[in-house]
Design an enzyme around this catalytic site. Sequence first.
Site, mmCIF file in Angstrom:
data_model
loop_
_atom_site.group_PDB
_atom_site.id
_atom_site.type_symbol
_atom_site.label_atom_id
_atom_site.label_comp_id
_atom_site.label_asym_id
_atom_site.label_seq_id
_atom_site.Cartn_x
_atom_site.Cartn_y
_atom_site.Cartn_z
ATOM 1 N N LYS A 171 -68.026 49.263 68.110
ATOM 2 C CA LYS A 171 -67.128 50.338 68.549
ATOM 3 C C LYS A 171 -67.794 51.192 69.626
ATOM 4 C CE LYS A 171 -64.533 54.379 66.999
ATOM 5 N NZ LYS A 171 -63.952 55.119 65.859
ATOM 6 N N HIS A 207 -49.473 8.075 70.945
ATOM 7 C CA HIS A 207 -48.578 9.238 70.965
ATOM 8 C C HIS A 207 -48.173 9.666 69.555
ATOM 9 C CE1 HIS A 207 -48.461 9.309 75.277
ATOM 10 N NE2 HIS A 207 -48.077 8.056 75.317
#
Length: 537
Positions: A139, A280
Amino acid sequence: MNVKIKRALISVSDKTGVAEFAKKLAGFGVEIISTGGTAKCLSEAGLDVISIDSVTGFPEMMNGRVKTLHPKIHGGLLGLRDNKEHTDAMEQHDITPIDLVCVNLYPFEQTIAKSDCTFADAIENIDIGGPSMVRSAAKNNKFVTVVTDPAHYEEVLSEMQANDGCTTTQLRAKFAAAAFSLTANYDAAISKYLNSKQSNEFPDRVSLAMTKAAELRYGENPHQSGAFYRLAKKDEVSVGNARVLPGSTTDISFNNLLDVNAAFELVKEFTRPAAVVVKHLNPCGCAVDDDIKVAYEKAYLGDVVSAFGGIIALNRKVDAELATIIMESYARFGKANGASGFFAEVIIAPEYDKEALEIIRTLKGWGERVRLMETGPISRDSIDTSEYDVRCIVGGMLLQKRDLAGWEPENLTYPTKLKPTEQQLIDLELAWITAKHVKSNTITLVSGSKLVGVGAGQMNRVESGLIAFKMAGEKAKGSAMGSDAFFPFPDNIENAAKAGIACIVQPGGSKKDDEVIAKADELGIAMVFTGKRHFKH
């Protein structure tokens, strides 16, 4: 803005490289504060270390649960050095700024992965002080450098070397982002574990703990970027945990990983030697045999045209003989069966012989292009039954339990007058398992333990059947047919009879089951009901 590192707090569970890192910090004149086991490690390495209790004025207590949760620590991390109110408070309470925090967290995920881990063990390995310091430092990254990974040590030292013992705004911001990602993943892992101990299968909030394993060349298409993220801790034998072997001239791609996963999850289903060829996302070849080399040959011959540029998955080790067969697929089997050529994008297997790797990489043709993946021994016992199947939609995700249902002989029913033979049951099993891994609507045809026809992803089941029959041609005669869902009408049965299908496996459960069964009896087709469907969208 550059910030001079004058004081560092080091408290790590993973002590890899930490003594050397601390020595180099001390070489810049940095004062080192440390806790418990880390302080002992650094002292034994010959470093002067300030103990945490001498800073806080309180001893480490409660078996180490309380040691850094103190204003003199968090005030030193959170205080804004350009805010007079903050600096006055720090001076009033004798709080000295801390410029660098080096923290990694209790090994929660490693702990719960142990077979003998108790609930109490898991709870004790939930870090409180570590994440608190990390968050405070992150922070206040305007002034504080937070280091949460041994891989970051050299980057910090290089910056300090280049900037007279300082770190830059850019580095502190980068490491702060990494720190919040770490604590988010850590909390997600804890949340997942605790939720797994509750009766609520789908909790109100779900977080996924994942770590980036690779940036990919692009996503499904070149205009899309892509990356692969691995679940933080997952022991299942899978594509996500597989090792990509060196030697290929081309990196593995987004589409490769999707296809490899489809192929490997199918081949994992079988205890007998099995081979799968996927194109595929759908299998164009699948076969089982007592000999893995024969299984591969049968799988490849299932559709030699579609196999071009596909994925090969095997559930047995690749030895020199199998490697040669795979690399010479076109010359041995493909050319005579209508193929224009052959290469595989990826081969995935539990293991490769050294000779097999040499053959694949050096045999003239496409060996330098294929990506090789190694999973280690396949074990059904490693499957994580608690894991979610996650599907993304725009704006959200769908979660469901994985479809782990397979061939369940004890649940089969035989509604037709004609019952399948022993060999037909073997083929029906393969047809059913393969159908589970084909996009719905699905029809599969199997003959001689080999997939010979597939109808995948059509908008109606009749069309899927017609595609499968066309693909199989004469091989459809006498074959076993699988359907991932029930037949709403008898028309599929009529078409199957015209193609010469001998037996069918399907879930059952249609309002018109009686009509479907009657049509099968009329046309002399044996039918098996599984009681479960396998939609795959």
